[in-house]
Enzyme design. Structure first.
Site, PDB file in Angstrom:
ATOM      1  N   ARG A 124       0.849  -1.192   0.000  1.00  0.00           N
ATOM      2  CA  ARG A 124       0.000   0.000   0.000  1.00  0.00           C
ATOM      3  C   ARG A 124       0.883   1.241   0.000  1.00  0.00           C
ATOM      4  NH1 ARG A 124      -4.767  -1.129  -2.080  1.00  0.00           N
ATOM      5  NH2 ARG A 124      -6.019  -2.543  -0.809  1.00  0.00           N
ATOM      6  N   ALA A 171     -10.817  -6.716  -1.463  1.00  0.00           N
ATOM      7  CA  ALA A 171     -11.703  -5.563  -1.648  1.00  0.00           C
ATOM      8  C   ALA A 171     -11.397  -4.861  -2.960  1.00  0.00           C
ATOM      9  CB  ALA A 171     -11.530  -4.587  -0.493  1.00  0.00           C
ATOM     10  N   GLU A 200     -14.165  -9.393  -6.631  1.00  0.00           N
ATOM     11  CA  GLU A 200     -12.895  -9.159  -5.937  1.00  0.00           C
ATOM     12  C   GLU A 200     -12.416 -10.412  -5.210  1.00  0.00           C
ATOM     13  OE1 GLU A 200     -10.915  -6.563  -6.275  1.00  0.00           O
ATOM     14  OE2 GLU A 200     -12.355  -5.569  -7.594  1.00  0.00           O
ATOM     15  N   GLU A 214      -8.731 -11.575  -6.405  1.00  0.00           N
ATOM     16  CA  GLU A 214      -7.624 -11.434  -5.478  1.00  0.00           C
ATOM     17  C   GLU A 214      -7.195 -12.743  -4.816  1.00  0.00           C
ATOM     18  OE1 GLU A 214      -8.107  -8.168  -2.757  1.00  0.00           O
ATOM     19  OE2 GLU A 214      -8.305  -6.722  -4.397  1.00  0.00           O
ATOM     20  N   GLU A 253     -16.058   7.908   1.109  1.00  0.00           N
ATOM     21  CA  GLU A 253     -15.958   6.513   0.684  1.00  0.00           C
ATOM     22  C   GLU A 253     -16.889   5.622   1.503  1.00  0.00           C
ATOM     23  OE1 GLU A 253     -12.632   3.151  -0.344  1.00  0.00           O
ATOM     24  OE2 GLU A 253     -12.310   4.357   1.447  1.00  0.00           O
ATOM     25  N   GLU A 291      -2.739  -6.190 -13.950  1.00  0.00           N
ATOM     26  CA  GLU A 291      -1.304  -6.141 -14.244  1.00  0.00           C
ATOM     27  C   GLU A 291      -0.499  -5.456 -13.143  1.00  0.00           C
ATOM     28  OE1 GLU A 291      -0.086  -4.818 -18.098  1.00  0.00           O
ATOM     29  OE2 GLU A 291      -1.678  -5.945 -19.092  1.00  0.00           O
ATOM     30  N   GLU A 319      -1.168  -5.475  -9.947  1.00  0.00           N
ATOM     31  CA  GLU A 319      -1.362  -6.088  -8.634  1.00  0.00           C
ATOM     32  C   GLU A 319      -0.379  -7.236  -8.390  1.00  0.00           C
ATOM     33  OE1 GLU A 319      -5.920  -5.739  -7.245  1.00  0.00           O
ATOM     34  OE2 GLU A 319      -5.616  -7.069  -8.958  1.00  0.00           O
TER      35      GLU A 319
END
Length: 184
Positions: free
Chosen positions: A63, A75, A92, A96, A119, A138, A140
């Protein structure tokens, strides 16, 4: 109660997911202030995947905002403002983790950072997981990990898990599901 009034909103930055504004505000006492406002245009969903053995599937990814790797629930943002968050959470989960599920239930909704951002994330619980293959974007790089609920709770209380959606999902699961509460 008197109201706070937004007198002027100025777009400062238009991003791919968020827009940043500078708002000129009139406060109830007559004072003026400038407040930052971040608009998350799509909203998001996350999912807490639970394996048949009770272990919880988490993802580890870098992150940028924290300049470190974090452990989180899967997520992502909705593809459009009208996309159902259940569809987003289902997508997701598979992208993921590689897992799919036909047993995904709503847990709760949350606002991640109410002081300056709108959000919204809907949190889901997935059971009866079926293994498959990740479908990462790509950009990730995500590692899939498994934890016992008690391990994750300890990580929360030790400050090792701090992501609001992840903490909320784990705590909601611990309270609602482990106490045999029903999930609608």
């Amino acid at each position: 109660m008197e109201h706070v009034i937004t007198e002027k909103r100025t777009l400062v930055h238009k991003g791919s997911i968020i827009d940043v504004y500078s708002d000129e505000m009139l406060l109830p006492n007559g004072n003026h202030e400038t407040w930052d406002y971040v608009e998350h245009r799509m909203g998001a969903a996350c999912v807490l995947p639970v394996l048949p053995n009770g272990k919880i599937v988490m993802v580890k990814q870098f992150r940028h905002a924290l300049n470190r790797y974090t452990i989180e629930v899967p997520a992502g943002s909705r593809d459009s403002k009208t996309e159902d968050t259940l569809v987003c959470a289902t997508r997701e989960l598979e992208e993921e983790t590689g897992y799919t599920s036909d047993n995904i239930k709503f847990l709760l909704s949350l606002k991640t950072t109410v002081a300056f951002c709108n959000e919204s994330i809907d949190v889901y619980l997935a059971r009866d997981l079926k293994p498959g293959k990740q479908h990462l974007d790509e950009a990730e790089s995500i590692n899939v990990l498994e934890f016992e609920l008690d391990e994750l709770l300890d990580m929360i209380y030790q400050g090792k898990l701090q992501d609001s959606k992840t903490v909320s999902a784990i705590l909601a699961y611990a309270v609602k599901c482990q106490n045999n509460s029903s999930i609608s």
